[in-house]
Design an enzyme around this catalytic site. Sequence first.
Site, PDB file in Angstrom:
ATOM      1  N   SER A 322       0.797  -1.233   0.000  1.00  0.00           N
ATOM      2  CA  SER A 322       0.000   0.000   0.000  1.00  0.00           C
ATOM      3  C   SER A 322       0.826   1.278   0.000  1.00  0.00           C
ATOM      4  O   SER A 322       0.298   2.340  -0.293  1.00  0.00           O
ATOM      5  CB  SER A 322      -0.945   0.006   1.183  1.00  0.00           C
ATOM      6  OG  SER A 322      -1.831  -1.084   1.052  1.00  0.00           O
ATOM      7  N   HIS A 365     -15.418   0.557   2.244  1.00  0.00           N
ATOM      8  CA  HIS A 365     -15.224   1.843   2.903  1.00  0.00           C
ATOM      9  C   HIS A 365     -16.340   2.830   2.608  1.00  0.00           C
ATOM     10  O   HIS A 365     -16.283   3.980   3.038  1.00  0.00           O
ATOM     11  CB  HIS A 365     -13.897   2.462   2.469  1.00  0.00           C
ATOM     12  CG  HIS A 365     -12.713   1.715   2.964  1.00  0.00           C
ATOM     13  ND1 HIS A 365     -12.084   0.740   2.221  1.00  0.00           N
ATOM     14  CD2 HIS A 365     -12.037   1.779   4.142  1.00  0.00           C
ATOM     15  CE1 HIS A 365     -11.061   0.251   2.915  1.00  0.00           C
ATOM     16  NE2 HIS A 365     -11.016   0.858   4.090  1.00  0.00           N
ATOM     17  N   CYS A 378      -7.854   2.462   1.010  1.00  0.00           N
ATOM     18  CA  CYS A 378      -8.947   1.771   0.326  1.00  0.00           C
ATOM     19  C   CYS A 378      -8.461   1.174  -1.002  1.00  0.00           C
ATOM     20  O   CYS A 378      -8.035   1.883  -1.891  1.00  0.00           O
ATOM     21  CB  CYS A 378     -10.088   2.749   0.050  1.00  0.00           C
ATOM     22  SG  CYS A 378     -11.387   2.023  -0.950  1.00  0.00           S
TER      23      CYS A 378
END
Lengths: 687, 369
Positions: A322, A365, A378
Amino acid sequence: MKQYLDTPDNDWYKQRLGIFVVCITVLVLLLVFRLFYLQIYKGQEYRDRSENNRIHLQQIESTRGLIYDSQGVLLVENRPQYNISIIKRSAKPLKKTLKKLSNYTGIPVVELNKKVSKIKRSQSYKHFTLNKDIERDVLAKLEVRKFDLPGVFVNVKSHRNYLKSRRASHIIGYLSAISLKELKSKKYKWAKGGDSIGKFGVEKIYEKYLRGKSGERLVEVDVTGKVVRVLNTIKAKPGNNLFLTINHNVQKKAEELLIGKVGSIVAMDPSNGEIIAIASSPTFDQNDFIGGMSHSKWNKMISNKNRPMENKAVQGNYPPASIYKIVTAIAALEEGVVDEDTIVNCPGYHKYGNRVFRCWKPGGHGNVNIKDALKESCDVFFYQVGQKLGVDRIAWYSRACGFGERTGIDLDHESKGLIPTIIWKKKRAGKSWHGGDTLSVSIGQSYNLVTPVQAVGMISSIANGGIRYKPIIVKKIETASAKVVMENEKIILGKLPVTPKTMKIIRKGLWRVVNQRLGTAWIIRDKQVSISGKTGTAQVVGRKKMTPEEIKALPYRLKPHAWFVAYAPSRDPKIAVAVIVEHGEHGGSAAGPLARKLIREYLKIPDPPPPPPLIEEIVIKPEVKLEPEKPKVKIKANLQEEKKIESDSGLKDETEKKETSNSDSELIEQKKDSVEDEIKPEAFLEP
Amino acid sequence: MFDKRIYENIDWGLIGLTLLLCFTGLIVLYSAVHAGSSTSHQVFFKKQLIWLACGLCCMIIVSLISYKNLEKWGIWIYIFCICLLIAVYFFGKKAGGSQRWLELGPVTVQPSEIVKVAVIIILARYFSKKVTRQGFVLKTLMTPFILVMIPFLLIAKQPDLGTSMLILLISVFMTLFVKIARRTFIYMTVSGAAFIPFVWMFLLQDYQKQRILTFLSPDSDTRGAGYHIFQSKIAIGSGMITGKGYLEGTQNALSFLPEQHTDFILTVLAEEWGFIGSSFLLVVYLAFMVWGLNIAAGCRDSFGTILAVGIVSMLFCQVFINVGMIMGLMPVVGVPLPLVSYGGSSVLTSMIGIGILMSISIRRQFSND
């Protein structure tokens, strides 16, 4: 044409050749006469000279340069080592001498005899080392009885000493005896057998500065090899001293934080690219290499699955996970795929063709904009953005952020990492690119690989507003008399292709990661210093999303790697950090706290006093109060912190559980919270 | 080329003498690299074995080619070699303050070595066409002078004084052999002598001057420039009649001498085998050269004769300079002892030269070609 030019015939040549033979014979005889004169007429004189009065050229070793940290703390020095050596032919009577030597040193006679018997006849004129690194009291004994031990000598050799054992081993490196292969190579032309050279780290890379220049001494030695007088001396030139950019205290902290873990921490000064700390765990003790390492020890070290000899900060290739969303976000904003206000709905999964890509959060989300997508990491938001961008555009921005190429840091074996493109896959795997690959790439999975030092470079350039500096580990080099030989100025590698507007959005998003509820690194929020950053949880196996329980149940080697990249303070960053913990599970909980503690150490924020031991039953040990630095207490403090965190994230867990029923009301509540939280710091983020 | 007569006329004497030199060289080299201090030098022995094997192959190949072809190709060989020297001037590898080597892939070659052979061939070609009983005069000597000066200056520029002087010396030997008219000879000697101060002042480098000064008064300075010669003389002298025994040389074992495996290798022989050993080697060299001159005498055409004399001069000059140097009869110049000193380019050049001698020797019996 006159006819007096006669062409010569064979007889004429023979006549001239005859003269030639006579000339050559005479000249060779001249040489033989000279030999006769030297070897027979004056032979005895020269024989005596060769045996008694030897003029010998000795080498004077230079002292190797010292290594300091950025604060002037001495990290590496030299210490004298005393070795006993023997000249076999001079040690007469041999048996008696060895017996005496054994008495003085305590080495068994049998062992000495064994060693001496190995000396070949042709080597018996030379120093042969019997015992290395003798104790001081033995040295004193030998010095006093020098005249009682013909042919026995004590030689001093300068010896490398790594003062802070195991500290920054991968950066400083170590010295070791030169190998035959290295001796033959052109790089080490000046070296001779038995020399020690830098084999790793700055000891290797700055060898030519550290080494200095050896001197020479022309001496007259007597029949036992003792120096009678010195005829001529060329002094040795000491090596230059190295000043690292590493801050010893921060380095120490980084290494302590990694104890018991496998991974790496790199910290950089965002204003110039100087590396403040660079730790790789597990590590090794450089002093083990001095004077040779035993085979078993070496084998143990290289067969260790956690690769202690590898500098994970530059050699470790990890999926960025991420933290790569920063790159995707930059690309998306710059390419106009989304803007600040674009809202994407995350239902917890994203359908692509007949495949379903899931978000890490099972229920999704909900509606997110780009800042919240960064904050909550997300996946669905970035799947959609990535799909629109295409892999090659992401790759272009990724390269612009410094991924996929070496940073050029002065350390060995730096890895390039890997940024996949359509062409790359075709060449390497022979397969064509799938749209699904792009989705994985956009959240940093798939084929992407980065090194921690690349990661810190990227976050550092976000921190300083977009300038990519070359990571520097050597600040300056000085001669022994403190004259500056070389000074490393900051080097700009490039600029991020980011407009100020985009930069502001990204920085806000990164700020929210730590400082807003539901941010993935909310647990490391700090009242004394505002930290901005991004977490990453890199899947080691499979693409399937798993619940936290499933992850917990995985065997160690299959657990995901935990990433955290950060900078602090958020407004005017002084330090950028990248942390990777192999198989550490969650970026926020495993890597985040390490980054926070390191930041606090660097910014010299004192640890809060340990909370009163109310919860801890009745363990009132006196040490606790006296020495709050003790690790025992720290673990407790950690426990407490984790408890607190759990209570925080408990709220998150609850949200996840309840999400279907009353997610809306929760959201509103959170929004309120975040607005409150946001006001002040966001204001100071504004230019 | 694959003439039956070649096999019938193989010069076994020449081959025997060559192998004897190689063998002696290897024995001494073994001692020089094994008794010496650094273990890293031990690879030189194996390397030299490889070089000698390559050299023998070269020798065989060259001996199969008729030397008469060299007369035809001479000018091209010469031009090629000059090009190599120019290449060294521009792209050469620097080492130890001079630029003498060319890097061709994995191997490093020293073109100045092979230039010696090229100069010998081109001079033999020129002289064989112009030779007269009365000898050469200034006018006819102009061309060979230019032919020699080009490589001489290019090599002296590197700087490699040893090899450039060697080329000059070989040319002088060859010119004397084909005879210089008496008056011309006198003129040249006088003007050459007048030229010496000029050379001293403008052409020689400081360290070269130092070597010559040291040579003129060797015992004045046993620490600085005279150190090598001083130690070399101790090594040779201390060998006495029978030597200290194989692998027993103290000067050798204590590595008093630099380059004891290359230019100073004879000191190892002299120390360990004494007067008997070292004079034996010199006698082998003498026998070799007389054999070579005998080949020249047997050759029926001018080119072959002069070529053989050139090759013999080359080997002789090297032996004389090298041995003279280590015994303090000459200033220190870097000239290796043919087939004995360690060194690939030197071995190859010597072997090519011997191959040419062999080619001449084989074909002297042929009536016509």
